[in-house]
Design an enzyme around this catalytic site. Structure first.
Site, PDB file in Angstrom:
ATOM      1  CD  GLU A  77      -0.878  -0.579   3.716  1.00 53.72           C
ATOM      2  OE1 GLU A  77      -1.993  -1.093   3.554  1.00 53.72           O
ATOM      3  OE2 GLU A  77      -0.304  -0.552   4.806  1.00 53.72           O
ATOM      4  CE  LYS A  89       7.553   4.994   5.291  1.00 54.58           C
ATOM      5  NZ  LYS A  89       7.480   6.345   5.836  1.00 54.58           N
ATOM      6  CG  ASP A 127       5.218  12.404   4.131  1.00 53.03           C
ATOM      7  OD1 ASP A 127       5.674  12.000   5.215  1.00 53.03           O
ATOM      8  OD2 ASP A 127       5.788  13.237   3.408  1.00 53.03           O
ATOM      9  CE1 TYR A 167       0.711   1.711  10.481  1.00 53.85           C
ATOM     10  CE2 TYR A 167       0.342   3.684   9.178  1.00 53.85           C
ATOM     11  CZ  TYR A 167       0.925   3.056  10.260  1.00 53.85           C
ATOM     12  OH  TYR A 167       1.708   3.774  11.114  1.00 53.85           O
ATOM     13  CE  LYS A 201      10.970   7.384   2.791  1.00 55.61           C
ATOM     14  NZ  LYS A 201      11.777   7.453   3.990  1.00 55.61           N
ATOM     15  CB  CYS A 242      18.121  47.027   5.550  1.00 55.57           C
ATOM     16  SG  CYS A 242      16.357  46.664   5.458  1.00 55.57           S
ATOM     17  CB  CYS A 248      15.052  50.961   6.209  1.00 57.39           C
ATOM     18  SG  CYS A 248      16.345  50.092   7.109  1.00 57.39           S
ATOM     19  CB  CYS A 256      17.601  45.400   8.875  1.00 61.99           C
ATOM     20  SG  CYS A 256      17.060  47.095   9.115  1.00 61.99           S
ATOM     21  CB  CYS A 304      13.646  48.608   9.193  1.00 60.21           C
ATOM     22  SG  CYS A 304      13.426  47.762   7.620  1.00 60.21           S
TER      23      CYS A 304
END
Ligand code: IVH
Length: 714
Positions: A115, A117, A119, A235, A331, A425, A428, A443, A448
């Site tokens: 079946e 797998k 996740d 399962y 997998k 940055c 700003c 920053c 900012c």
């Protein structure tokens, strides 16, 4: 007047009907009635249960909407260990596994149950005499967390086992004990809808359906779990027993296929596409087929699990310390694709961290179009040797956030250029700094605009004060229009000003102002600490601080050593707290909070509950309460030390009667001589704690005083 027998029969009938239609809808995908008809039955049952709390049943279909809110999860051992699986990464490794089995069992025919797998998050659900009694997460396989109330909200999971068709309808057709194991998953479409909602509200975005499922199962508020559309796919089984006979599980079921057929007949969903194969080659072909089809499945899978079908053969092979020798997870490789790295842009986070983001020519990776990927930090760009204009390999390992794996150097034509990480940055223009020992550039300009915006978005989000109806979009608009520059400015917003904004009518402006005012009045210390966005201080640390200190003044005064003595607080977190409170701008912000009355005093945590104003008291709520849900009221009561129950008995100290409280409950309460109070009196009872906080009267005395002076008895 309905007789008690008629009432009982109707309640039982409604519960049976609702479970039946639930199974038709969520498991068989073949509803027999409309949603509206279902709702009518549901409401009839909910009303009867409210009026007759003595008929309370934890497995009633009404529990599927959640309600219980907890402080944490208790742990419990699995009666049989939940093993992990050995992995094969291709068909060649699968053949090696088959050879190992053949060496031990040279003559056996090797049929497999295979079946997808799934996740998600592994869990075990225990049924005693056909009724769900406990649900545990897998945890480390030996011990999991008790998540029973949350799992009751998973719609395709039976609360009461279905009696298999063709069997006589007595419970003897069912095992007296059944431990069902499976995976809690979120369908891809539900996952995307959830992330869209989270984004809209400025809440956490989940990286993949697995994280979303796991986060939802481990929610402290079961109503949130109920809103998350989880599915359970069975399962296998753990311990199984039958009453009355000498039957052991092996006498009952000889193969994995029989177990799965039984689980389906009891009402469980089993993984789509699960089937038996007569030979190892059949499994290898199935693996190839599913690898090609995986993107079209409604849920994420990361491989195929194959188990020897014959249970006696399983027993003969046994297990290693970590996994069974009769099963294998095959997998799939991660989804990858090639595309062009067009640019690297910088995003500024709420703590000022500058995060480089790869802008990619859009490409489909495992069925999802990818056009951005995080590059984490400057060092990572250098370590991967990426140049702007490179052809790169991108990968999605079931995650929404894709990853740039490597550049294809052989495809370079000389037009690629090196990326220079900015020293300023981008939002700003102030100088970025890279602190000693850190990989990130930041920053550090507290005003900012990008940092300010993200800080306020965090402040109002669920991870912060959770201000209802104030989401990311509204905050961005307010900052853009220059109406707010700090979280404290939210509390100065007026209805007139808001109602002039685009897409905001008078009614929504009023709702927004009242939601902000409500958050200001009712914020807990824990929420405020989490909302302030102190680096390295998340919900857990905020909880620890709020359990230890009474208010922000006390936290500000705590020294580093004192903080480090607390659970979960190490030198880095303690230093970050110190730096935050030493900063002038932050102190000015806190003074503004104090000025508007946002200065919560700690709700007593577990340890201090005995001192709560309702310590030792038992409370029962009935009817609807104005302004708050029953779980919210229950939470307040529990925070003040009370035990909240759902059944009426002599042990109840206060029955809090809301609107439409059932008269039978009130009559019974009077007959038992209980104190019945209204919602306002309940609130005064809690307020007594705040009014006299710091007063050296013992809590019990305060409650007694409030009781005498302020309660309006009904
Ligand atoms: S059987 C002894 N079947 O994979 C057999 N597991 O690596 C134990 N998983 O923790 C598990 N889909 O969470 C099995 N169809 C499936 C599965 C599955 C996902 C997960 C499960 C387990 C992990 C083992």
């Amino acid at each position: 007047m309905t007789s008690p027998q008629d009432l009982l029969a109707r309640v039982a009938e409604l519960r049976r009907l609702l479970e039946y239609h639930n199974h038709r809808y969520y498991v068989l995908d073949d509803p027999k009635i409309s949603d509206a008809e279902y709702d009518v039955l549901f409401r009839e049952l909910a009303v009867l249960e409210r009026e007759h709390p003595e008929l309370d049943d934890p497995n009633s279909p009404t529990r599927r909407v959640g309600g219980a809110v907890r402080d944490g999860f208790e742990k419990r051992r699995h009666s049989q260990r939940m093993y992990s699986l050995d992995n094969a990464f291709d068909v060649a490794e699968w053949r090696l596994f088959i050879e190992r089995i053949r060496r031990e069992e040279p003559h056996a025919a090797l049929a497999f149950w295979a079946e997808p797998k799934l996740d998600g998050l592994a869990a075990e659900i225990v049924y005693e005499h056909g009724r769900m009694s406990v649900a545990l997460t897998r945890g480390d396989g030996e011990e999991g967390e008790v998540v029973t109330e949350n799992m009751r909200t998973v719609r395709n999971l039976p609360l009461i086992l279905k009696v298999p068709e063709g069997k006589d309808s007595s419970v003897s057709a069912l095992p007296s004990l059944l431990e069902v194991r499976g995976e809690v998953v979120m369908l891809k479409k539900d996952f995307h809808a959830l992330n869209d909602r989270q984004e809209e509200e400025g809440d956490k975005i989940f990286a993949n359906p697995r994280n979303a499922a796991a986060g939802s199962v481990r929610q402290l508020d079961s109503r949130i779990t109920a809103s998350r559309q989880l599915r359970f796919m069975a399962y296998g089984v753990g311990d199984v027993r039958w009453d009355g006979g000498a039957q052991t599980p092996r006498e009952h079921w000889g193969t994995q296929a029989e177990i799965m057929a039984a689980l389906e007949s009891y009402g469980f969903t089993i993984p789509q596409g699960a089937q038996r194969f007569e030979s190892p080659d059949g499994v290898a072909a199935y693996y190839e087929r599913l690898a090609a089809e995986r993107d079209s499945l409604p849920f994420e899978i990361d491989g195929v699990v194959a188990k020897l079908d014959d249970l006696h053969l399983q027993d003969a092979l046994g297990t290693t310390a970590r996994f069974p020798k009769w099963a294998m997870a095959m997998k799939f490789p991660a989804h990858q694709a090639e595309t062009r790295l067009e640019a690297i842009e910088i995003q500024v986070g709420r703590t000022g961290v500058l995060t480089p983001v790869a802008r990619l020519a859009p490409v489909s990776v495992g069925g999802v179009t990818v056009s951005n990927a995080t590059l984490h930090n400057e060092d990572e760009i250098r370590a991967k040797g990426l140049l702007i204009g490179d052809t790169v390999v991108v990968q999605r390992a079931g995650d929404v956030i894709p990853e740039v794996v490597r550049p294809l150097k052989e495809r370079r034509d000389g037009s690629e250029r090196e990326y220079a990480f900015p020293s300023q940055c981008p939002a700003c223009g102030s100088q970025a700094v890279r602190l000693e020992g850190e990989v990130a550039w930041r920053c550090v300009n507290a005003s900012c605009p990008a940092v300010v915006r993200q800080r306020i978005v965090h402040f109002v989000s669920k991870a912060g004060l959770d201000i209802q109806g104030v989401g990311k979009k509204l905050v961005e608009q307010l900052v853009r229009e220059g109406r707010i520059k700090s979280p404290a400015d939210l509390f100065g917003l007026g209805v007139g000003e808001l109602s002039l904004m685009e897409r905001m009518g008078l009614k929504s402006a009023e709702n927004t102002v009242s939601a902000i005012a409500k958050a200001c009045k009712s914020a807990s210390l824990e929420r405020l600490v989490a909302a302030m966005g102190i680096s390295h201080v998340g919900e857990q640390t905020a909880k620890t601080l709020a359990r230890t200190y009474r208010n922000l003044d006390e936290i500000m005064l705590a020294g580093g050593d004192e903080l480090m003595a607390l659970p979960d607080i190490g030198p880095e977190v303690a230093a970050s707290i110190g730096v935050f409170f030493a900063n002038e701008d932050n102190r000015a912000l806190l003074e503004r909070f104090r000025g508007v009355g946002l200065w919560p005093q700690a709700e007593p945590g577990d340890e201090s509950v005995p001192g709560g104003v309702l310590a030792g008291k038992t409370i029962l709520f009935t009817g609807t309460l104005p302004d708050m849900s029953r779980p919210q009221a229950a939470k307040l009561a529990e925070a003040a030390g009370a035990k909240v129950v759902s059944t009426i008995s002599k042990k109840v100290d206060y029955l809090v009667a809301g609107e439409n409280a059932g008269s039978s409950k009130l009559d019974k309460a009077r007959a038992l001589g209980l104190t019945v109070i209204d919602h306002a009196a309940f609130m005064r009872l809690l307020d007594a704690d705040l009014d006299v906080a710091g007063d050296d009267q013992p809590a019990e005395g305060r409650a007694a005083k409030a009781n005498q002076q302020q309660l309006s008895l009904i």
